[in-house]
Design a protein around this motif. Structure first.
Motif, PDB file in Angstrom:
ATOM      1  N   ALA A  25      -6.439  -1.868  -3.728  1.00  0.00           N
ATOM      2  CA  ALA A  25      -5.735  -3.088  -4.135  1.00  0.00           C
ATOM      3  C   ALA A  25      -4.493  -2.806  -4.966  1.00  0.00           C
ATOM      4  O   ALA A  25      -4.103  -3.604  -5.816  1.00  0.00           O
ATOM      5  N   GLY A  26      -3.859  -1.649  -4.736  1.00  0.00           N
ATOM      6  CA  GLY A  26      -2.605  -1.344  -5.413  1.00  0.00           C
ATOM      7  C   GLY A  26      -2.738  -0.992  -6.869  1.00  0.00           C
ATOM      8  O   GLY A  26      -1.733  -0.896  -7.585  1.00  0.00           O
ATOM      9  N   ALA A  27      -3.962  -0.804  -7.359  1.00  0.00           N
ATOM     10  CA  ALA A  27      -4.141  -0.423  -8.765  1.00  0.00           C
ATOM     11  C   ALA A  27      -3.604   0.990  -8.979  1.00  0.00           C
ATOM     12  O   ALA A  27      -3.479   1.775  -8.056  1.00  0.00           O
ATOM     13  N   GLY A  28      -3.295   1.318 -10.217  1.00  0.00           N
ATOM     14  CA  GLY A  28      -2.847   2.671 -10.521  1.00  0.00           C
ATOM     15  C   GLY A  28      -1.470   2.736 -11.141  1.00  0.00           C
ATOM     16  O   GLY A  28      -1.114   3.727 -11.759  1.00  0.00           O
ATOM     17  N   GLY A  29      -0.643   1.674 -10.997  1.00  0.00           N
ATOM     18  CA  GLY A  29       0.640   1.643 -11.666  1.00  0.00           C
ATOM     19  C   GLY A  29       1.753   2.296 -10.875  1.00  0.00           C
ATOM     20  O   GLY A  29       1.555   2.851  -9.789  1.00  0.00           O
ATOM     21  N   ALA A  30       2.961   2.256 -11.449  1.00  0.00           N
ATOM     22  CA  ALA A  30       4.153   2.760 -10.773  1.00  0.00           C
ATOM     23  C   ALA A  30       4.341   4.255 -10.954  1.00  0.00           C
ATOM     24  O   ALA A  30       5.093   4.874 -10.197  1.00  0.00           O
ATOM     25  N   HIS A  31       3.689   4.847 -11.945  1.00  0.00           N
ATOM     26  CA  HIS A  31       3.861   6.271 -12.221  1.00  0.00           C
ATOM     27  C   HIS A  31       2.610   7.044 -11.847  1.00  0.00           C
ATOM     28  O   HIS A  31       1.511   6.485 -11.725  1.00  0.00           O
ATOM     29  N   VAL A  81       9.803  12.398 -18.443  1.00  0.00           N
ATOM     30  CA  VAL A  81      10.135  11.604 -17.250  1.00  0.00           C
ATOM     31  C   VAL A  81       8.970  11.703 -16.273  1.00  0.00           C
ATOM     32  O   VAL A  81       8.757  12.743 -15.639  1.00  0.00           O
ATOM     33  N   LYS A  82       8.227  10.627 -16.134  1.00  0.00           N
ATOM     34  CA  LYS A  82       7.007  10.653 -15.341  1.00  0.00           C
ATOM     35  C   LYS A  82       7.320  10.534 -13.851  1.00  0.00           C
ATOM     36  O   LYS A  82       8.170   9.742 -13.446  1.00  0.00           O
ATOM     37  N   PRO A  83       6.619  11.307 -13.007  1.00  0.00           N
ATOM     38  CA  PRO A  83       6.801  11.165 -11.558  1.00  0.00           C
ATOM     39  C   PRO A  83       6.309   9.799 -11.087  1.00  0.00           C
ATOM     40  O   PRO A  83       5.482   9.150 -11.745  1.00  0.00           O
ATOM     41  N   SER A  84       6.810   9.378  -9.953  1.00  0.00           N
ATOM     42  CA  SER A  84       6.347   8.122  -9.364  1.00  0.00           C
ATOM     43  C   SER A  84       4.949   8.309  -8.790  1.00  0.00           C
ATOM     44  O   SER A  84       4.516   9.418  -8.485  1.00  0.00           O
ATOM     45  N   ALA A  85       4.225   7.204  -8.631  1.00  0.00           N
ATOM     46  CA  ALA A  85       2.883   7.247  -8.053  1.00  0.00           C
ATOM     47  C   ALA A  85       2.967   7.732  -6.610  1.00  0.00           C
ATOM     48  O   ALA A  85       3.942   7.460  -5.899  1.00  0.00           O
ATOM     49  N   ARG A  86       1.926   8.445  -6.151  1.00  0.00           N
ATOM     50  CA  ARG A  86       1.940   9.012  -4.808  1.00  0.00           C
ATOM     51  C   ARG A  86       0.554   9.484  -4.405  1.00  0.00           C
ATOM     52  O   ARG A  86      -0.304   9.745  -5.239  1.00  0.00           O
ATOM     53  N   ARG A  87       0.347   9.616  -3.114  1.00  0.00           N
ATOM     54  CA  ARG A  87      -0.862  10.210  -2.548  1.00  0.00           C
ATOM     55  C   ARG A  87      -0.437  11.396  -1.687  1.00  0.00           C
ATOM     56  O   ARG A  87       0.735  11.543  -1.363  1.00  0.00           O
ATOM     57  N   GLY A  88      -1.395  12.252  -1.313  1.00  0.00           N
ATOM     58  CA  GLY A  88      -1.096  13.375  -0.433  1.00  0.00           C
ATOM     59  C   GLY A  88      -0.208  14.424  -1.056  1.00  0.00           C
ATOM     60  O   GLY A  88       0.407  15.218  -0.354  1.00  0.00           O
ATOM     61  N   VAL A 136       3.284  19.578  -9.611  1.00  0.00           N
ATOM     62  CA  VAL A 136       3.030  18.666  -8.502  1.00  0.00           C
ATOM     63  C   VAL A 136       4.264  18.621  -7.615  1.00  0.00           C
ATOM     64  O   VAL A 136       5.402  18.730  -8.083  1.00  0.00           O
ATOM     65  N   PHE A 137       4.030  18.476  -6.314  1.00  0.00           N
ATOM     66  CA  PHE A 137       5.133  18.424  -5.363  1.00  0.00           C
ATOM     67  C   PHE A 137       4.800  17.440  -4.254  1.00  0.00           C
ATOM     68  O   PHE A 137       3.668  17.363  -3.768  1.00  0.00           O
ATOM     69  N   GLY A 138       5.871  16.704  -3.823  1.00  0.00           N
ATOM     70  CA  GLY A 138       5.799  15.900  -2.621  1.00  0.00           C
ATOM     71  C   GLY A 138       4.789  14.778  -2.679  1.00  0.00           C
ATOM     72  O   GLY A 138       4.433  14.264  -3.737  1.00  0.00           O
ATOM     73  N   GLY A 139       4.335  14.387  -1.482  1.00  0.00           N
ATOM     74  CA  GLY A 139       3.426  13.269  -1.357  1.00  0.00           C
ATOM     75  C   GLY A 139       4.079  12.097  -0.659  1.00  0.00           C
ATOM     76  O   GLY A 139       5.195  12.191  -0.115  1.00  0.00           O
ATOM     77  N   GLU A 140       3.400  10.971  -0.683  1.00  0.00           N
ATOM     78  CA  GLU A 140       3.843   9.755  -0.005  1.00  0.00           C
ATOM     79  C   GLU A 140       3.683   8.588  -0.968  1.00  0.00           C
ATOM     80  O   GLU A 140       2.611   8.418  -1.576  1.00  0.00           O
ATOM     81  N   ASP A 141       4.742   7.783  -1.154  1.00  0.00           N
ATOM     82  CA  ASP A 141       4.652   6.695  -2.119  1.00  0.00           C
ATOM     83  C   ASP A 141       4.031   5.444  -1.489  1.00  0.00           C
ATOM     84  O   ASP A 141       3.633   5.448  -0.312  1.00  0.00           O
ATOM     85  N   ALA A 142       3.971   4.379  -2.270  1.00  0.00           N
ATOM     86  CA  ALA A 142       3.310   3.157  -1.812  1.00  0.00           C
ATOM     87  C   ALA A 142       4.001   2.529  -0.615  1.00  0.00           C
ATOM     88  O   ALA A 142       3.384   1.758   0.132  1.00  0.00           O
TER      89      ALA A 142
END
Length: 587
Positions: free
Chosen positions: A264-270, A295-302, A314-320
């Motif tokens: 449900a989109g929980a977890g925030g922008a960072h 400077v916090k990275p943006s939220a992401r999976r993968g 941390v590197f890469g991933g896919e955002d919302a």
């Protein structure tokens, strides 16, 4: 205090527990538990003896210690600290200097009340640890990104022997060790890590649903246990929100969940980081948000999340918005402060010889030396999969694309990897957005060369081990099921898939076991598969010229051979290892 490594954190907590103002807060039940955990950490399981003639208090102390069973020393240290945290959250403010009263081994109950036992410690290294974190020659573990990440940052002494549940595995073969208890549901894109003599499996996806459970596999007894969710004693922790595509790492005796996509989109922008808190007896779990600066990275999976010393890269991933990312960030785990390195633009366009890799997710990563991060594979725009290998120099922020010797593995994403012997990056599973990838890959980090280890040719069909039976041959009197061909240096396990996890359990005696769990290959899996690394791994499958150049004749003993050297501190100087041009292997 999260940054203090074990066993130092344990010794500090023991000294704090002996401060009169702190000790006065403890109930009789708490005193008994602290005493038993202290004894277990310093001396191991209690020796059984007759209770005849014991006074009531002495009997209670004896029985509480006996009830600790075969709990390993590292776990007892961790639970001692956890119990002090619950009773006095700011205990670390009252730590007296080493040598206070009876030193680090000071019992948390009056010495006059102790049952007959040998002294509990007394020196700075007390009882040591039987299975704490490890990295460069550390105790039980090197695990890597895929669904696991490297375990670093501990100075604890490594155990000499494998956990009892893995000790009887035959080398050079995949097996399904018999495991008891409540097994986790099938899943993929979960997080997994080895901490002490336990594997923790967290969250993941099953039948289109995100999961929020945390499971523990005791590697001594091969028994699963589901940890019940609870609120942390500090009040800041909460039960885990269902999530997938995250990573789980360990550092300094703590376990962290990094990133992921939440229900449900929980977890925030960072990018979120949660710290695992277990109850005093380790039966319940809470996840506490970690406050970070910078400077916090943006939220992401993968994404990949890899521990190098006291830093998390941390590197890469896919955002919302399903945009693939190519930025890298480093978190100082002692100050919890972020900094950006190897800045990427996220547009996937070529940017010169030192540009970041093409934006991607579901790749795997590993530490190379003390300050270099390796990135392999992954998937990006238009569902393209990669087989390129890149290195990021964390101190300079400079990227390079590597051109290792040997034949590059086929493109893949969703694979898992673990480094063993500080030298060999073992990669299993994954897919190419059309089919699963059944073959393994093995990169020699010292020679910077892809090794030909048989891969899918060595993989037996599901249930088709050497015994040829439909369910695979049996070994060890039915205790473990043999999977795959023992003649290949690194065969693939019988069950492979995307989003599986792979962790390495390593001990000071030179023994190592790879432990795989879960994955998706048309259906979610819940198998535990284990590969005991042979003493001459992997040279039996290499051309003789490579063997002669890399290692003397392997020793038949289980001790670590010269070929399984510690992780190199810097890249090899061979010109063929580093290339300023794109890799020549097809992508």
């Amino acid at each position: 205090m999260a940054a203090m490594p074990y066993p130092d954190k344990f010794y500090a907590a023991v000294r704090a527990s002996a401060v009169p103002a702190t000790e006065a807060l403890f109930s009789d039940e708490t005193r008994l538990l602290l005493y038993a955990l202290l004894q277990q950490a310093n001396e191991g399981p209690c020796k059984i003896r007759s209770k005849w003639g014991m006074e009531l208090e002495e009997r209670a102390m004896y029985e509480t210690w006996v009830n600790m069973g075969k709990m390993d020393k590292f776990e007892a240290m961790r639970l001692f600290v956890k119990l002090i945290d619950e009773e006095k959250p700011d205990w670390w403010k009252t730590i007296p200097p080493p040598g206070f009263e009876n030193g680090p081994g000071t019992p948390a109950v009056p010495p006059s009340s102790r049952p007959d036992a040998s002294p509990a410690g007394g020196g700075g290294d007390g009882g040591g640890s039987s299975g704490g974190d490890g990295g460069n020659g550390g105790s039980v573990v090197v695990a890597s990104a895929g669904a696991c990440s490297s375990l670093e940052g501990s100075d604890s002494e490594a155990p000499l022997d494998l956990p009892a549940g893995l000790a009887d595995l035959a080398p050079g073969r995949w097996a399904r060790p018999a495991n008891a208890g409540a097994r986790p549901l099938p899943r993929y894109q979960h997080g997994a890590v080895v901490a002490g003599a336990r594997v923790y499996v967290v969250g993941g996806s099953y039948r289109g649903r995100f999961m929020s459970d945390t499971h523990e596999l005791d590697l001594n007894t091969l028994t699963w246990r589901k940890l019940e969710p609870e609120q942390a004693p500090s009040g800041s922790g909460v039960p885990l929100i269902p999530c997938a595509g995250h990573r789980v790492v360990s550092h300094g005796g703590e376990v962290y969940l990094v990133g992921g996509r939440f229900k449900a989109g929980a977890g925030g922008a960072h990018l979120g980081i949660l710290r695992m808190e277990l109850s005093a007896l380790g039966k319940a779990v809470a996840w506490v948000p970690v406050d970070t600066a910078g400077v916090k990275p943006s939220a992401r999976r993968g994404l990949s999340a890899t521990v190098l010393g006291d830093e998390l890269a941390v590197f890469g991933g896919e955002d919302a918005d399903r945009k693939y990312l190519d930025d890298a960030h480093v978190l100082d785990l002692t100050t919890m402060t972020w900094r950006s390195v190897g800045v990427g633009g996220g547009n996937g366009k070529a940017g010169g010889k030192n540009a970041p890799p093409t934006p991607r997710a579901e790749h795997t990563a590993a530490a190379w030396g003390d300050d270099k991060l390796l990135i392999f594979g992954g998937t990006g725009a238009s569902f393209k999969c990669f087989n390129s290998l890149h290195v990021l120099h964390l101190t300079t922020g400079r990227w390079q694309e590597l051109n290792p010797g040997g034949a590059a593995p086929s493109p893949r994403a969703g694979h898992a990897g673990a480094v063993t012997g500080g030298r060999y990056w073992c990669i299993v599973g994954g897919g190419n957005n059309q089919n699963g990838v059944p073959d393994t890959a093995l990169l020699d980090l010292e020679l910077m060369r892809w090794l030909d280890v048989g891969g899918s040719k060595a993989r037996a069909a599901a249930g088709g081990g050497r015994g040829g039976s439909g369910d695979g041959s049996r070994a060890g009197g039915g205790a473990a099921e043999s999977l795959g061909d023992g003649g290949a240096a690194f065969p693939a396990p019988a069950v492979v898939g995307e989003g599986m996890s792979l962790c390495a359990v390593e001990v000071a005696g030179g023994d190592a076991v790879l432990v795989a769990f879960g994955g998706y290959n048309g259906a979610c899996q819940q198998e535990v598969q284990a590969f005991r690394v042979p003493p001459d791994f992997p040279f039996s499958a290499l051309p003789s010229s490579i063997v002669d150049a890399a290692s003397p004749s392997p020793s038949p003993s289980r001790s670590r051979s010269p070929s399984r050297s510690p992780r190199p501190s810097s890249p090899p100087t061979k010109a063929s290892a580093l290339s300023e041009a794109p890799a020549t292997a097809p992508r």
